[in-house]
Design a protein around this motif. Structure first.
Motif, PDB file in Angstrom:
ATOM      1  N   HIS A   1      -1.874  -0.922  -6.149  1.00 55.39           N
ATOM      2  CA  HIS A   1      -1.811  -0.116  -4.931  1.00 55.39           C
ATOM      3  C   HIS A   1      -3.084   0.736  -4.839  1.00 55.39           C
ATOM      4  O   HIS A   1      -3.516   1.301  -5.849  1.00 55.39           O
ATOM      5  CB  HIS A   1      -0.566   0.790  -4.977  1.00 55.39           C
ATOM      6  CG  HIS A   1      -0.206   1.416  -3.676  1.00 55.39           C
ATOM      7  ND1 HIS A   1      -0.922   2.438  -3.113  1.00 55.39           N
ATOM      8  CD2 HIS A   1       0.819   1.158  -2.812  1.00 55.39           C
ATOM      9  CE1 HIS A   1      -0.361   2.794  -1.971  1.00 55.39           C
ATOM     10  NE2 HIS A   1       0.705   2.031  -1.752  1.00 55.39           N
TER      11      HIS A   1
ATOM     12  N   TYR B   1       2.849   5.277  -1.527  1.00 56.45           N
ATOM     13  CA  TYR B   1       2.909   5.252  -2.989  1.00 56.45           C
ATOM     14  C   TYR B   1       3.985   6.212  -3.501  1.00 56.45           C
ATOM     15  O   TYR B   1       4.764   5.879  -4.405  1.00 56.45           O
ATOM     16  CB  TYR B   1       1.544   5.628  -3.579  1.00 56.45           C
ATOM     17  CG  TYR B   1       1.469   5.460  -5.079  1.00 56.45           C
ATOM     18  CD1 TYR B   1       1.423   4.193  -5.660  1.00 56.45           C
ATOM     19  CD2 TYR B   1       1.451   6.563  -5.925  1.00 56.45           C
ATOM     20  CE1 TYR B   1       1.359   4.028  -7.031  1.00 56.45           C
ATOM     21  CE2 TYR B   1       1.383   6.416  -7.300  1.00 56.45           C
ATOM     22  CZ  TYR B   1       1.334   5.145  -7.846  1.00 56.45           C
ATOM     23  OH  TYR B   1       1.278   4.980  -9.203  1.00 56.45           O
TER      24      TYR B   1
ATOM     25  N   TYR C   1       4.298  -1.930  -8.033  1.00 57.70           N
ATOM     26  CA  TYR C   1       3.966  -1.389  -6.712  1.00 57.70           C
ATOM     27  C   TYR C   1       3.378  -2.484  -5.820  1.00 57.70           C
ATOM     28  O   TYR C   1       2.792  -3.460  -6.299  1.00 57.70           O
ATOM     29  CB  TYR C   1       2.953  -0.241  -6.846  1.00 57.70           C
ATOM     30  CG  TYR C   1       3.550   1.010  -7.444  1.00 57.70           C
ATOM     31  CD1 TYR C   1       4.083   2.003  -6.640  1.00 57.70           C
ATOM     32  CD2 TYR C   1       3.572   1.186  -8.821  1.00 57.70           C
ATOM     33  CE1 TYR C   1       4.634   3.152  -7.189  1.00 57.70           C
ATOM     34  CE2 TYR C   1       4.122   2.333  -9.383  1.00 57.70           C
ATOM     35  CZ  TYR C   1       4.650   3.311  -8.562  1.00 57.70           C
ATOM     36  OH  TYR C   1       5.195   4.430  -9.101  1.00 57.70           O
ATOM     37  N   SER C   2       3.529  -2.308  -4.525  1.00 59.03           N
ATOM     38  CA  SER C   2       2.959  -3.241  -3.557  1.00 59.03           C
ATOM     39  C   SER C   2       2.332  -2.441  -2.426  1.00 59.03           C
ATOM     40  O   SER C   2       2.652  -1.272  -2.218  1.00 59.03           O
ATOM     41  CB  SER C   2       4.046  -4.167  -2.995  1.00 59.03           C
ATOM     42  OG  SER C   2       5.038  -3.399  -2.323  1.00 59.03           O
ATOM     43  N   PHE C   3       1.431  -3.090  -1.703  1.00 57.13           N
ATOM     44  CA  PHE C   3       0.747  -2.415  -0.595  1.00 57.13           C
ATOM     45  C   PHE C   3       0.648  -3.368   0.577  1.00 57.13           C
ATOM     46  O   PHE C   3       0.035  -4.440   0.471  1.00 57.13           O
ATOM     47  CB  PHE C   3      -0.649  -1.959  -1.037  1.00 57.13           C
ATOM     48  CG  PHE C   3      -1.425  -1.255   0.043  1.00 57.13           C
ATOM     49  CD1 PHE C   3      -1.022  -0.017   0.521  1.00 57.13           C
ATOM     50  CD2 PHE C   3      -2.571  -1.836   0.577  1.00 57.13           C
ATOM     51  CE1 PHE C   3      -1.736   0.639   1.522  1.00 57.13           C
ATOM     52  CE2 PHE C   3      -3.291  -1.188   1.577  1.00 57.13           C
ATOM     53  CZ  PHE C   3      -2.871   0.051   2.046  1.00 57.13           C
TER      54      PHE C   3
ATOM     55  N   TRP D   1      -6.090  -6.997   1.267  1.00 55.70           N
ATOM     56  CA  TRP D   1      -4.666  -6.830   0.932  1.00 55.70           C
ATOM     57  C   TRP D   1      -3.779  -7.739   1.777  1.00 55.70           C
ATOM     58  O   TRP D   1      -2.748  -8.229   1.313  1.00 55.70           O
ATOM     59  CB  TRP D   1      -4.258  -5.366   1.101  1.00 55.70           C
ATOM     60  CG  TRP D   1      -4.960  -4.482   0.115  1.00 55.70           C
ATOM     61  CD1 TRP D   1      -6.105  -3.771   0.315  1.00 55.70           C
ATOM     62  CD2 TRP D   1      -4.589  -4.260  -1.243  1.00 55.70           C
ATOM     63  NE1 TRP D   1      -6.464  -3.105  -0.843  1.00 55.70           N
ATOM     64  CE2 TRP D   1      -5.544  -3.378  -1.801  1.00 55.70           C
ATOM     65  CE3 TRP D   1      -3.531  -4.702  -2.042  1.00 55.70           C
ATOM     66  CZ2 TRP D   1      -5.474  -2.943  -3.124  1.00 55.70           C
ATOM     67  CZ3 TRP D   1      -3.447  -4.270  -3.355  1.00 55.70           C
ATOM     68  CH2 TRP D   1      -4.408  -3.414  -3.890  1.00 55.70           C
TER      69      TRP D   1
END
Length: 495
Positions: free
Chosen positions: A293, A462, A473-475, A488
């Motif tokens: 992230h 976040y 985590y992912s974005f 991304w």
């Protein structure tokens, strides 16, 4: 003639407007992020050692080491001395202040670098030129930043670092023979140190970013820790004087012996030079990190400001002030405080070397010279990486063969030239480079904030995932309404 021109340029670039822009921007971002540099301190520490490098990117710790190698340099040794020498002890307080507030600025700019990074020729690239183009939509402004940065870190700034190495070696081991050259009489010690630096520099920069990252992740922590341990020993031996020293710094910050403008101006100028928050150099290494992230690397880069100024710069300042190894310049040739000979230059490592030598005779000067060699050398490596990234940005549009090779030669020539020239000229040229980048980058990140607030959206996203306790985590920039974060979007599409 050259010195007068450089001084005039700096009079415009480092006007009070830039001083207060640096402080004001840090305060603004601290408030809007609810002092992210304090709230997420524990998370910064966790993230520091959690990331892994990949074939295309470096780990968070390596990115921190590369950016620290740009931050922990001559500014921490000679720069602190100059701040005290021209701004008085109170300048140290303003270095602390610009570091504390600047940590929030570092979060913003480094998160932006991660959001808008690209993959080029098998490596991650990013920085202000990339996020100015994609978030502001102003390619012309991004080009101005890229060209200014290549000139600043490829030509103007390397000489400051090598100059301090040359001066430290000369002071530690003696000037020895003087040699007649086309540039006049030069000390053999400076010529030798400049030659050695250039040869080792050439070997590493022709090896690519991975070689730079692997070299700095070993050298920077080791030398910074050694330097801080030595400083702690000196401080411990004089622990009874610390309350008085802190009191002197605080009182002089608001009733400065060198004048309000001198204390704040030199403190902020050397603070920005040291921790680079807002200058736009740190985001280049931040973009190269392999993270889950973007906010993660923003937090890691904010932590690096603490390491640089609150640890290493403070260690230098305390050593100098405890031992009294400093002068404070007044108007003209007058001194407000004179503890050392009048010819001891404030724009050099002499204050720091004298301070350590007074406690450890015979060891202090060579140790500081060695520390300065590694600090300054790794900073030059970081400068090369930053310049190379901006050349890569330009090559996306304009394919000129041999640009990278020309950059390497120019940087090596600048490094040697700086090693043998006077300190005032080297620092003056460096200030021009730092100031130009700071103006362009700070204006850019402020405009981007008011246009779309991408770094704030990333922080909130976040923090949401933190509360949910996610394992990975992912974005998703499209979900957050962030445009042009192509890297991304492609990564999510592959998944």
């Amino acid at each position: 003639m050259m010195q007068d021109l450089v001084d005039t340029l700096n009079g415009f670039i480092w006007s009070p407007a830039l001083i207060y822009l640096c402080l004001g921007t840090g305060l603004f971002f601290s408030i809007v992020t609810r002092f992210v540099q304090v709230r997420h301190f524990r998370e910064m520490w966790r993230l520091l050692f959690s990331g892994k490098e990949s074939e295309k990117g470096i780990s968070s710790f390596q990115a921190l080491a590369v950016s620290l190698s740009g931050r922990v340099g001559t500014g921490n040794i000679a720069g602190v001395a100059a701040a005290i020498g021209f701004g008085g002890p109170g300048a140290v307080f303003w270095m602390w202040m610009v570091a504390f507030l600047g940590a929030a600025t570092a979060y913003i700019e480094s998160t932006l670098a991660q959001i808008y990074k690209e993959e080029q020729e098998g490596e991650y690239r990013g920085g202000p030129a990339y996020y100015i183009e994609k978030a502001m939509g102003q390619k012309w402004y991004a080009w101005i930043f890229a060209i200014a940065t290549i000139f600043a870190v490829g030509v103007l700034l390397p000489g400051v670092q090598s100059n301090s190495i040359g001066n430290a070696v000369e002071l530690a081991f003696g000037s020895g023979a003087m040699i007649d050259t086309a540039m006049g009489q030069l000390s053999f010690a400076k010529i030798l140190s400049g030659t050695i630096v250039v040869l080792v520099l050439g070997f590493i920069i022709f090896g690519g970013v991975k070689r730079i990252a692997h070299f700095t992740q070993v050298v920077v922590p080791f030398m910074a820790l050694s330097y801080i341990i030595l400083a702690c020993v000196i401080i411990a031996l004089n622990i009874s004087e610390i309350p008085g020293i802190i009191g002197m710094i605080l009182s002089d910050a608001f009733t400065p012996m060198a004048g309000v403008g001198a204390a704040i101006g030199w403190g902020v100028k050397r603070g920005v030079y040291s921790n680079e928050a807002g200058q736009g150099t740190g985001p280049h290494a931040a973009a190269a990190a392999e993270v889950q992230h973007p906010a993660q690397q923003g937090l890691v880069q904010a932590f690096s400001v603490y390491v640089d100024t609150l640890f290493v710069c403070s260690a230098t300042a305390f050593m100098i002030l405890i031992t009294g190894a400093y002068n404070v310049h007044g108007a003209g040739d007058a001194f407000l405080v004179q503890n050392l000979a009048a010819n001891v230059a404030a724009n050099s490592p002499a204050f720091t070397q004298t301070a350590v030598e007074s406690v450890l005779p015979g060891v202090g000067k060579p140790f500081v010279a060695l520390a300065l060699f590694f600090f300054s050398f790794t900073t030059i490596l970081a400068y090369y990486y930053i310049a190379e990234t901006n050349v890569a940005y330009i090559k996306r549009t304009l394919h000129i063969p041999g640009l990278i090779f020309a950059l390497k030669i120019a940087l090596m020539a600048s490094t040697f030239y700086g090693a043998v020239r006077t300190a005032d000229l080297a620092w003056g040229l460096g200030d021009v480079g730092v100031g130009l980048m700071a103006w362009l980058n700070i204006i850019g990140i402020l405009i981007i904030f008011f246009m779309a607030r991408p770094a704030m959206k990333a922080l909130k996203d976040y923090e949401r995932q933190q509360k949910e306790g996610v394992e990975r985590y992912s974005f998703d920039p499209e979900k957050l309404g962030i445009k042009n974060a192509d890297f991304w979007v492609k990564r999510n599409a592959k998944k």
